[in-house]
Write a protein that holds these residues in place. Structure first.
Motif, PDB file in Angstrom:
ATOM      1  N   GLN A 186     -62.324 -29.476  10.157  1.00 31.82           N
ATOM      2  CA  GLN A 186     -62.223 -28.035   9.937  1.00 31.82           C
ATOM      3  C   GLN A 186     -61.257 -27.716   8.794  1.00 31.82           C
ATOM      4  O   GLN A 186     -61.518 -26.824   7.964  1.00 31.82           O
ATOM      5  CB  GLN A 186     -61.757 -27.341  11.233  1.00 31.82           C
ATOM      6  CG  GLN A 186     -62.766 -27.399  12.366  1.00 31.82           C
ATOM      7  CD  GLN A 186     -64.040 -26.631  12.041  1.00 31.82           C
ATOM      8  OE1 GLN A 186     -64.038 -25.684  11.261  1.00 31.82           O
ATOM      9  NE2 GLN A 186     -65.141 -27.064  12.641  1.00 31.82           N
ATOM     10  N   THR A 187     -60.166 -28.454   8.760  1.00 32.38           N
ATOM     11  CA  THR A 187     -59.209 -28.242   7.677  1.00 32.38           C
ATOM     12  C   THR A 187     -59.834 -28.567   6.322  1.00 32.38           C
ATOM     13  O   THR A 187     -59.652 -27.831   5.336  1.00 32.38           O
ATOM     14  CB  THR A 187     -57.961 -29.105   7.912  1.00 32.38           C
ATOM     15  OG1 THR A 187     -57.392 -28.774   9.179  1.00 32.38           O
ATOM     16  CG2 THR A 187     -56.932 -28.873   6.812  1.00 32.38           C
ATOM     17  N   ARG A 188     -60.583 -29.666   6.294  1.00 28.52           N
ATOM     18  CA  ARG A 188     -61.235 -30.040   5.035  1.00 28.52           C
ATOM     19  C   ARG A 188     -62.287 -29.018   4.623  1.00 28.52           C
ATOM     20  O   ARG A 188     -62.426 -28.700   3.425  1.00 28.52           O
ATOM     21  CB  ARG A 188     -61.876 -31.421   5.182  1.00 28.52           C
ATOM     22  CG  ARG A 188     -60.874 -32.562   5.301  1.00 28.52           C
ATOM     23  CD  ARG A 188     -61.592 -33.891   5.395  1.00 28.52           C
ATOM     24  NE  ARG A 188     -60.643 -34.985   5.519  1.00 28.52           N
ATOM     25  CZ  ARG A 188     -61.006 -36.275   5.601  1.00 28.52           C
ATOM     26  NH1 ARG A 188     -62.304 -36.587   5.581  1.00 28.52           N
ATOM     27  NH2 ARG A 188     -60.091 -37.205   5.706  1.00 28.52           N
ATOM     28  N   ILE A 189     -63.033 -28.519   5.613  1.00 27.34           N
ATOM     29  CA  ILE A 189     -64.067 -27.519   5.296  1.00 27.34           C
ATOM     30  C   ILE A 189     -63.437 -26.258   4.709  1.00 27.34           C
ATOM     31  O   ILE A 189     -63.925 -25.699   3.710  1.00 27.34           O
ATOM     32  CB  ILE A 189     -64.881 -27.187   6.559  1.00 27.34           C
ATOM     33  CG1 ILE A 189     -65.755 -28.387   6.949  1.00 27.34           C
ATOM     34  CG2 ILE A 189     -65.740 -25.946   6.345  1.00 27.34           C
ATOM     35  CD1 ILE A 189     -66.448 -28.230   8.274  1.00 27.34           C
ATOM     36  N   LYS A 190     -62.350 -25.834   5.335  1.00 24.42           N
ATOM     37  CA  LYS A 190     -61.687 -24.642   4.809  1.00 24.42           C
ATOM     38  C   LYS A 190     -61.147 -24.886   3.399  1.00 24.42           C
ATOM     39  O   LYS A 190     -61.217 -24.010   2.528  1.00 24.42           O
ATOM     40  CB  LYS A 190     -60.553 -24.231   5.744  1.00 24.42           C
ATOM     41  CG  LYS A 190     -61.036 -23.693   7.080  1.00 24.42           C
ATOM     42  CD  LYS A 190     -59.865 -23.306   7.983  1.00 24.42           C
ATOM     43  CE  LYS A 190     -60.372 -22.763   9.313  1.00 24.42           C
ATOM     44  NZ  LYS A 190     -59.240 -22.394  10.206  1.00 24.42           N
ATOM     45  N   ALA A 191     -60.621 -26.088   3.195  1.00 23.63           N
ATOM     46  CA  ALA A 191     -60.117 -26.408   1.856  1.00 23.63           C
ATOM     47  C   ALA A 191     -61.260 -26.437   0.841  1.00 23.63           C
ATOM     48  O   ALA A 191     -61.111 -25.938  -0.292  1.00 23.63           O
ATOM     49  CB  ALA A 191     -59.381 -27.750   1.887  1.00 23.63           C
ATOM     50  N   LEU A 192     -62.400 -27.006   1.264  1.00 20.61           N
ATOM     51  CA  LEU A 192     -63.546 -27.045   0.354  1.00 20.61           C
ATOM     52  C   LEU A 192     -64.080 -25.645   0.068  1.00 20.61           C
ATOM     53  O   LEU A 192     -64.455 -25.321  -1.068  1.00 20.61           O
ATOM     54  CB  LEU A 192     -64.652 -27.919   0.952  1.00 20.61           C
ATOM     55  CG  LEU A 192     -64.368 -29.428   0.986  1.00 20.61           C
ATOM     56  CD1 LEU A 192     -65.464 -30.152   1.759  1.00 20.61           C
ATOM     57  CD2 LEU A 192     -64.253 -29.974  -0.442  1.00 20.61           C
ATOM     58  N   GLU A 193     -64.126 -24.804   1.101  1.00 22.95           N
ATOM     59  CA  GLU A 193     -64.588 -23.438   0.896  1.00 22.95           C
ATOM     60  C   GLU A 193     -63.674 -22.688  -0.066  1.00 22.95           C
ATOM     61  O   GLU A 193     -64.136 -21.935  -0.936  1.00 22.95           O
ATOM     62  CB  GLU A 193     -64.664 -22.707   2.235  1.00 22.95           C
ATOM     63  CG  GLU A 193     -65.797 -23.181   3.136  1.00 22.95           C
ATOM     64  CD  GLU A 193     -65.794 -22.471   4.473  1.00 22.95           C
ATOM     65  OE1 GLU A 193     -64.792 -21.757   4.766  1.00 22.95           O
ATOM     66  OE2 GLU A 193     -66.784 -22.614   5.216  1.00 22.95           O
ATOM     67  N   LYS A 194     -62.388 -22.918   0.115  1.00 20.29           N
ATOM     68  CA  LYS A 194     -61.453 -22.248  -0.783  1.00 20.29           C
ATOM     69  C   LYS A 194     -61.586 -22.794  -2.198  1.00 20.29           C
ATOM     70  O   LYS A 194     -61.495 -22.043  -3.190  1.00 20.29           O
ATOM     71  CB  LYS A 194     -60.033 -22.443  -0.257  1.00 20.29           C
ATOM     72  CG  LYS A 194     -58.988 -21.685  -1.065  1.00 20.29           C
ATOM     73  CD  LYS A 194     -57.617 -21.818  -0.432  1.00 20.29           C
ATOM     74  CE  LYS A 194     -56.576 -21.030  -1.223  1.00 20.29           C
ATOM     75  NZ  LYS A 194     -55.219 -21.150  -0.625  1.00 20.29           N
ATOM     76  N   ALA A 195     -61.824 -24.114  -2.282  1.00 22.36           N
ATOM     77  CA  ALA A 195     -61.948 -24.724  -3.610  1.00 22.36           C
ATOM     78  C   ALA A 195     -63.232 -24.299  -4.301  1.00 22.36           C
ATOM     79  O   ALA A 195     -63.278 -24.161  -5.530  1.00 22.36           O
ATOM     80  CB  ALA A 195     -61.886 -26.238  -3.498  1.00 22.36           C
ATOM     81  N   THR A 196     -64.295 -24.089  -3.508  1.00 23.90           N
ATOM     82  CA  THR A 196     -65.586 -23.727  -4.104  1.00 23.90           C
ATOM     83  C   THR A 196     -65.811 -22.226  -4.151  1.00 23.90           C
ATOM     84  O   THR A 196     -66.895 -21.761  -4.508  1.00 23.90           O
ATOM     85  CB  THR A 196     -66.728 -24.360  -3.292  1.00 23.90           C
ATOM     86  OG1 THR A 196     -66.647 -23.914  -1.939  1.00 23.90           O
ATOM     87  CG2 THR A 196     -66.653 -25.875  -3.348  1.00 23.90           C
ATOM     88  N   ALA A 197     -64.804 -21.468  -3.736  1.00 27.48           N
ATOM     89  CA  ALA A 197     -64.974 -20.022  -3.789  1.00 27.48           C
ATOM     90  C   ALA A 197     -65.194 -19.540  -5.215  1.00 27.48           C
ATOM     91  O   ALA A 197     -65.882 -18.554  -5.460  1.00 27.48           O
ATOM     92  CB  ALA A 197     -63.757 -19.323  -3.175  1.00 27.48           C
ATOM     93  N   GLY A 198     -64.589 -20.243  -6.168  1.00 28.70           N
ATOM     94  CA  GLY A 198     -64.776 -19.867  -7.563  1.00 28.70           C
ATOM     95  C   GLY A 198     -66.046 -20.437  -8.156  1.00 28.70           C
ATOM     96  O   GLY A 198     -66.353 -20.171  -9.317  1.00 28.70           O
ATOM     97  N   SER A 199     -66.780 -21.235  -7.347  1.00 24.80           N
ATOM     98  CA  SER A 199     -68.033 -21.808  -7.831  1.00 24.80           C
ATOM     99  C   SER A 199     -69.175 -21.027  -7.199  1.00 24.80           C
ATOM    100  O   SER A 199     -69.400 -21.106  -5.987  1.00 24.80           O
ATOM    101  CB  SER A 199     -68.119 -23.291  -7.446  1.00 24.80           C
ATOM    102  OG  SER A 199     -69.348 -23.838  -7.854  1.00 24.80           O
ATOM    103  N   LEU A 200     -69.885 -20.290  -7.981  1.00 22.34           N
ATOM    104  CA  LEU A 200     -70.928 -19.398  -7.474  1.00 22.34           C
ATOM    105  C   LEU A 200     -72.307 -19.989  -7.748  1.00 22.34           C
ATOM    106  O   LEU A 200     -72.620 -20.349  -8.882  1.00 22.34           O
ATOM    107  CB  LEU A 200     -70.808 -18.035  -8.158  1.00 22.34           C
ATOM    108  CG  LEU A 200     -71.910 -17.030  -7.825  1.00 22.34           C
ATOM    109  CD1 LEU A 200     -71.850 -16.629  -6.360  1.00 22.34           C
ATOM    110  CD2 LEU A 200     -71.791 -15.801  -8.731  1.00 22.34           C
ATOM    111  N   ASP A 201     -73.099 -20.096  -6.683  1.00 24.31           N
ATOM    112  CA  ASP A 201     -74.501 -20.485  -6.839  1.00 24.31           C
ATOM    113  C   ASP A 201     -75.293 -19.193  -6.973  1.00 24.31           C
ATOM    114  O   ASP A 201     -75.806 -18.643  -5.983  1.00 24.31           O
ATOM    115  CB  ASP A 201     -74.954 -21.305  -5.637  1.00 24.31           C
ATOM    116  CG  ASP A 201     -76.350 -21.873  -5.816  1.00 24.31           C
ATOM    117  OD1 ASP A 201     -77.024 -21.492  -6.810  1.00 24.31           O
ATOM    118  OD2 ASP A 201     -76.768 -22.678  -4.960  1.00 24.31           O
TER     119      ASP A 201
END
Length: 390
Positions: A186-201
Motif C-alpha cells: 500500500q505504501t508503494r502504491i501510494k508512492a507510485l500514485e504520487k510519483a505518476t500524478a504528474g504523468s497524464l495518460d
C-alpha cells in the motif's frame, strides 16, 4: 469206581497246596486257595491253581490291601474306594457257611465284613474351580494392556497438541508477514500514485470522458455541457454548464435547449440556475454515462484534460496543468478559480476540467483576454453545493 473221598480241610490252610514257609513282607498271600478249598468242600471238581507271577481277576495287585483292609488317603482316579471293588470287578465275598476265622491271614488286617454300597461304581471327577492366581494373572495382563493403550493415546494427543500449536504459530507468523507485506504494498502504491500524478495518460482520460460531454445549442449561443452525479429520482440524467451559455433563452422565459453529439440531437430542460456562480443545471430524459467528481481540491502542478466544443467544434480535447488555485482574480469579487494553461476558446464554456484519475475538478468558464495560456475554471465543489447533484 467209587468217587474219591474229599480231602480234609485244615483251617487256615488251603487244600492241596503247600503252606508257604515264610511270608514275604508287602506281598499278600493269594486267597485263591481259600476259594478253591471252599469249592472243593462243596463237591466241585478242583480247578487249576494260578501259578506264581499271575493274579486272579479278583485278587488285588502286589502292594495293595486285600479285601477288608483299610488304607488312608484318597484312592487314585479310577481305583475303587476303601473296601470297594474296582470298576468292572466283583468283590470276593467269603462263603456264607464259613466263619471269618477260616480266612487265611496274609500279613494284613483280619477279614471284616463290610457292606457294599447300594450303587457301587467309580466316583466322578470333583469340580475344581479356576485358581485365583490365574484370574489375577489375566487381570494383570489386561491392566498392562490398558495402561499401554492409554499411554499411547495420551502421547498421540500430546503430539497433536504440539503440532497444532506449531501450526498456529506458523499461521500467526504468516499473517503478520502478510500484513506487513500488504502495508508495504500500500505504501508503494501510494508512492507510485504520487510519483505518476504528474504523468497524464490523456488518451485514456479522453476515452473515458468523451461519452459524457455534449455541445449545447441555446438559440444564438453554443457551449458545452457534461453528465455528472447520481441519477435523478424520476430517471434521466443531470448535466452541468455555465449560466451564460443559456442566459439568452432563459431570460426570455424559454427552458428548452438541445444537446448534440455525433450527429445526434437530444432535448433538455433548464431546471435550475445559479447566476452568482455562473452555473446552470440541465436535465435530459436520456440515460447518459455520468462522470465522477473529485472530493478534494486540485493542487497546482496537477495535469488536466479539458474537453469541449470551441467555436462549435464538438469533442475537442486539450491538455495542460493547474497553474494556481486563486481567489484574487481581478474583477471577480474574491471568487475562487482554478487557473490552468490548457488552451480554450469560445465554445469551451461549460466543459469539464478532468484530472489524471478521470475525475472532474472544475468547469471551464472563461479565459484572459489578450493573453494565452490563462484559463479559469469554477471548482466542482461549488457546483455540487449549489445543486446537490454530486
Amino acid at each position: 469206581m467209587p468217587p474219591a473221598a474229599p480231602s480234609r480241610v485244615v483251617p487256615g490252610q488251603p487244600a492241596n497246596q503247600p503252606v508257604p514257609s515264610q511270608a514275604v513282607p508287602g506281598q499278600p498271600v493269594p486267597n485263591q486257595a481259600v476259594l478253591s478249598q471252599a469249592v472243593l468242600s462243596q463237591g466241585v471238581p478242583n480247578q487249576p491253581q494260578p501259578t506264581l507271577g499271575q493274579r486272579p481277576i479278583n485278587q488285588p495287585a502286589s502292594g495293595q490291601p486285600t479285601y477288608g483292609q483299610t488304607t488312608f488317603g484318597q484312592p487314585p482316579h479310577g481305583q475303587a474306594a476303601h473296601g470297594q471293588p474296582a470298576y468292572g470287578q466283583t468283590a470276593a465275598q467269603p462263603p456264607s457257611d464259613r466263619p471269618a476265622s477260616a480266612v487265611p491271614y496274609s500279613g494284613g488286617a483280619p477279614y471284616q465284613p463290610v457292606s457294599a454300597p447300594a450303587n457301587p461304581g467309580p466316583y466322578p471327577e470333583p469340580f475344581r474351580p479356576a485358581r485365583a492366581s490365574h484370574r489375577h494373572s489375566v487381570l494383570g495382563v489386561l491392566l498392562v494392556v490398558l495402561f499401554l493403550v492409554a499411554g499411547g493415546e495420551g502421547f498421540y494427543v500430546y503430539d497433536l497438541n504440539n503440532r497444532l500449536d506449531t501450526a498456529n504459530r506458523h499461521i500467526a507468523a504468516d499473517a503478520a508477514n502478510e500484513s506487513k507485506t500488504d502495508n508495504e504494498l500500500q505504501t508503494r502504491i501510494k508512492a507510485l500514485e504520487k510519483a505518476t500524478a504528474g504523468s497524464l495518460d490523456s488518451t485514456a482520460v479522453a476515452t473515458a470522458v468523451l461519452p459524457s460531454v455534449f455541445r449545447v445549442d441555446a438559440g444564438d449561443f453554443t457551449g458545452t455541457a457534461f453528465a455528472v452525479g447520481k441519477a435523478p429520482s424520476g430517471g434521466g440524467t443531470d448535466l452541468l454548464t455555465n449560466y451564460h451559455v443559456v442566459r439568452s433563452i432563459y431570460e426570455k422565459g424559454t427552458r428548452d435547449a438541445a444537446l448534440e453529439r455525433d450527429g445526434q440531437r437530444f432535448p433538455v430542460k433548464i431546471i435550475q440556475v445559479d447566476t452568482t456562480n455562473d452555473l446552470a443545471l440541465l436535465e435530459s430524459t436520456e440515460n447518459f454515462h455520468r462522470l465522477s467528481t473529485a472530493a478534494a481540491q486540485v493542487e497546482p502542478g496537477s495535469p488536466i484534460v479539458v474537453v469541449g466544443a470551441p467555436l462549435g467544434l464538438a469533442q475537442s480535447v486539450t491538455t495542460g496543468v493547474v497553474s494556481a488555485v486563486r481567489n484574487d482574480f481581478p474583477g471577480e469579487g474574491g471568487k475562487t478559480f482554478i487557473q490552468f494553461d490548457a488552451p480554450i476558446n469560445p465554445g469551451n464554456s461549460g466543459g469539464p476540467v478532468v484530472n489524471a484519475q478521470k475525475q472532474v475538478v472544475g468547469i471551464a468558464a472563461e479565459k484572459a483576454q489578450d493573453a494565452e495560456g490563462i484559463g479559469l475554471a469554477i471548482p466542482i465543489s461549488v457546483a455540487c453545493h449549489s445543486f446537490t447533484v454530486c
